[in-house]
Design a protein around this motif. Structure first.
Motif, PDB file in Angstrom:
ATOM      1  N   THR A 137       0.831  -1.208   0.000  1.00  0.00           N
ATOM      2  CA  THR A 137       0.000   0.000   0.000  1.00  0.00           C
ATOM      3  C   THR A 137       0.865   1.257   0.000  1.00  0.00           C
ATOM      4  OG1 THR A 137      -1.707  -1.186   1.219  1.00  0.00           O
ATOM      5  CG2 THR A 137      -1.837   1.208   1.217  1.00  0.00           C
ATOM      6  N   THR A 138       1.872   1.310   0.867  1.00  0.00           N
ATOM      7  CA  THR A 138       2.763   2.468   0.922  1.00  0.00           C
ATOM      8  C   THR A 138       3.554   2.608  -0.374  1.00  0.00           C
ATOM      9  OG1 THR A 138       2.934   2.181   3.311  1.00  0.00           O
ATOM     10  CG2 THR A 138       4.615   3.553   2.276  1.00  0.00           C
ATOM     11  N   GLY A 139       3.780   1.493  -1.055  1.00  0.00           N
ATOM     12  CA  GLY A 139       4.512   1.496  -2.321  1.00  0.00           C
ATOM     13  C   GLY A 139       3.648   1.724  -3.539  1.00  0.00           C
ATOM     14  N   GLU A 140       2.418   2.230  -3.342  1.00  0.00           N
ATOM     15  CA  GLU A 140       1.513   2.527  -4.464  1.00  0.00           C
ATOM     16  C   GLU A 140       1.325   1.319  -5.376  1.00  0.00           C
ATOM     17  OE1 GLU A 140       2.403   6.633  -6.178  1.00  0.00           O
ATOM     18  OE2 GLU A 140       4.171   6.269  -4.916  1.00  0.00           O
ATOM     19  N   GLY A 141       1.234   0.130  -4.765  1.00  0.00           N
ATOM     20  CA  GLY A 141       1.237  -1.105  -5.539  1.00  0.00           C
ATOM     21  C   GLY A 141       0.253  -1.160  -6.675  1.00  0.00           C
ATOM     22  N   ASN A 142      -0.968  -0.688  -6.463  1.00  0.00           N
ATOM     23  CA  ASN A 142      -1.974  -0.775  -7.521  1.00  0.00           C
ATOM     24  C   ASN A 142      -1.782   0.231  -8.635  1.00  0.00           C
ATOM     25  OD1 ASN A 142      -3.597  -3.013  -6.900  1.00  0.00           O
ATOM     26  ND2 ASN A 142      -4.587  -1.896  -5.250  1.00  0.00           N
ATOM     27  N   SER A 143      -0.794   1.104  -8.506  1.00  0.00           N
ATOM     28  CA  SER A 143      -0.478   2.049  -9.576  1.00  0.00           C
ATOM     29  C   SER A 143       0.772   1.636 -10.356  1.00  0.00           C
ATOM     30  CB  SER A 143      -0.270   3.452  -8.996  1.00  0.00           C
ATOM     31  OG  SER A 143      -1.435   3.912  -8.345  1.00  0.00           O
ATOM     32  N   VAL A 144       1.421   0.570  -9.916  1.00  0.00           N
ATOM     33  CA  VAL A 144       2.646   0.089 -10.563  1.00  0.00           C
ATOM     34  C   VAL A 144       2.278  -0.840 -11.713  1.00  0.00           C
ATOM     35  CG1 VAL A 144       4.777  -1.234 -10.234  1.00  0.00           C
ATOM     36  CG2 VAL A 144       3.952   0.284  -8.419  1.00  0.00           C
TER      37      VAL A 144
END
Length: 297
Positions: free
Chosen positions: A47-54
């Protein structure tokens, strides 16, 4: 009883990007080397790593850059998160990440549809049956809008390829029950993803913690973990209070997405990354960024 393999401090690493929206592999190298020096491990694309935007290709770049940046002889474990809603894609991603050197795959629930308990179980069992890397469950109601019931987690914990749970649900009673489940299940670790409960969860016998503020002060969470492990409650609670204060700088009065942008600004004061975000998230205004810089210790 067999000891749990996975434990310690796992930081949900931010995903550094350039102003053009490309993965900043140089920043990944700096962050990974900092984490290694503090004996913490990264969770990539959570979540902190913007996973769904990668994107799929960017995910490969993130894992490859992180693995290559781990110093020789380090005890770092690379946790790689899955994103999107396609189970078939998740299986393929997991295999690719494993081939690139990831140690553990971490999966949240696909969140477009509301799932029944049996559908949640089936999703994770399908992953565990079809991927070769160890699998960790990730429960985060704030983003998936679903809570994986502890009964489902108990069933899944019996699978030989499911090695633990990262739980970010803010429920004190559930936290205690999940830790008890983990303690009674050989080879199934419990990681607390509720950063404000890091000290309490460890003192209650959690195996590890996953604090986003660890991106900025990883050593403080290593110290907190070690204090809790030796039963030094006073030191652990003092460090909890200090890290909570730091967290408020980037989290207070912001949405989750805005807080991640603020966290990157804080990290920028240590020359770890830039302030840019992956769409649809955006960086903060220059005025907001300057305010955060002034507050950053």
């Amino acid at each position: 009883m067999k000891k749990h393999t996975y434990k310690g401090v796992v930081v949900p690493m931010i995903t550094p990007v350039t102003t053009e929206g490309e993965i900043d592999t140089h920043a990944i190298e700096k962050i990974i080397q900092l984490f290694a020096s503090c004996h913490v491990s990264p969770l990539l694309m959570g979540t902190t790593g913007e996973g769904n935007s990668v994107s799929v290709e960017q995910g490969k770049q993130v894992v490859e850059a992180a693995v290559k940046s781990v110093p020789t002889g380090s005890d770092m474990v690379i946790y790689a998160g899955l994103n999107g809603c396609s189970t078939r894609d998740h299986i393929q991603m997991a295999e690719t990440y494993k081939q690139l050197g990831a140690d553990v795959i971490v999966a949240t629930l696909p969140s477009y549809y509301a799932l029944t308990d049996e559908q949640m179980y089936s999703y994770y069992k399908t992953l565990a049956d079809n991927i070769k890397a160890p699998l960790m469950l990730y429960n985060i109601k704030a983003t998936t809008h679903m809570s994986i019931p502890l009964e489902v987690i108990h069933r899944l914990s019996q699978h030989p390829n499911i090695v633990g749970l990262k739980d970010s649900e803010r429920d004190p009673e559930r936290l205690k029950e999940a830790i008890a489940l983990s303690k009674a299940t050989p080879g199934f670790s419990y990681f607390c993803g509720w950063a404000a409960q890091s000290a309490n969860s460890l003192l209650e016998s959690a195996d590890g913690i996953v604090p986003s503020t660890g991106n900025f002060v990883p050593q403080m969470f290593t110290d907190l973990y070690e204090a809790a492990m030796r039963g030094d409650k006073e030191t652990a609670q003092k460090l909890q209070e200090e890290t909570d204060e730091i967290a408020r700088i980037y989290q207070a009065n912001r949405t989750l997405g805005q807080s991640l942008a603020a966290l990157k600004v804080m990290m920028g004061t240590k020359d770890l990354c830039g302030p840019d975000m992956l769409s649809p998230l955006t960086r903060l205004t220059l005025e907001e960024e300057q305010e955060i810089i002034l507050k950053t210790p």
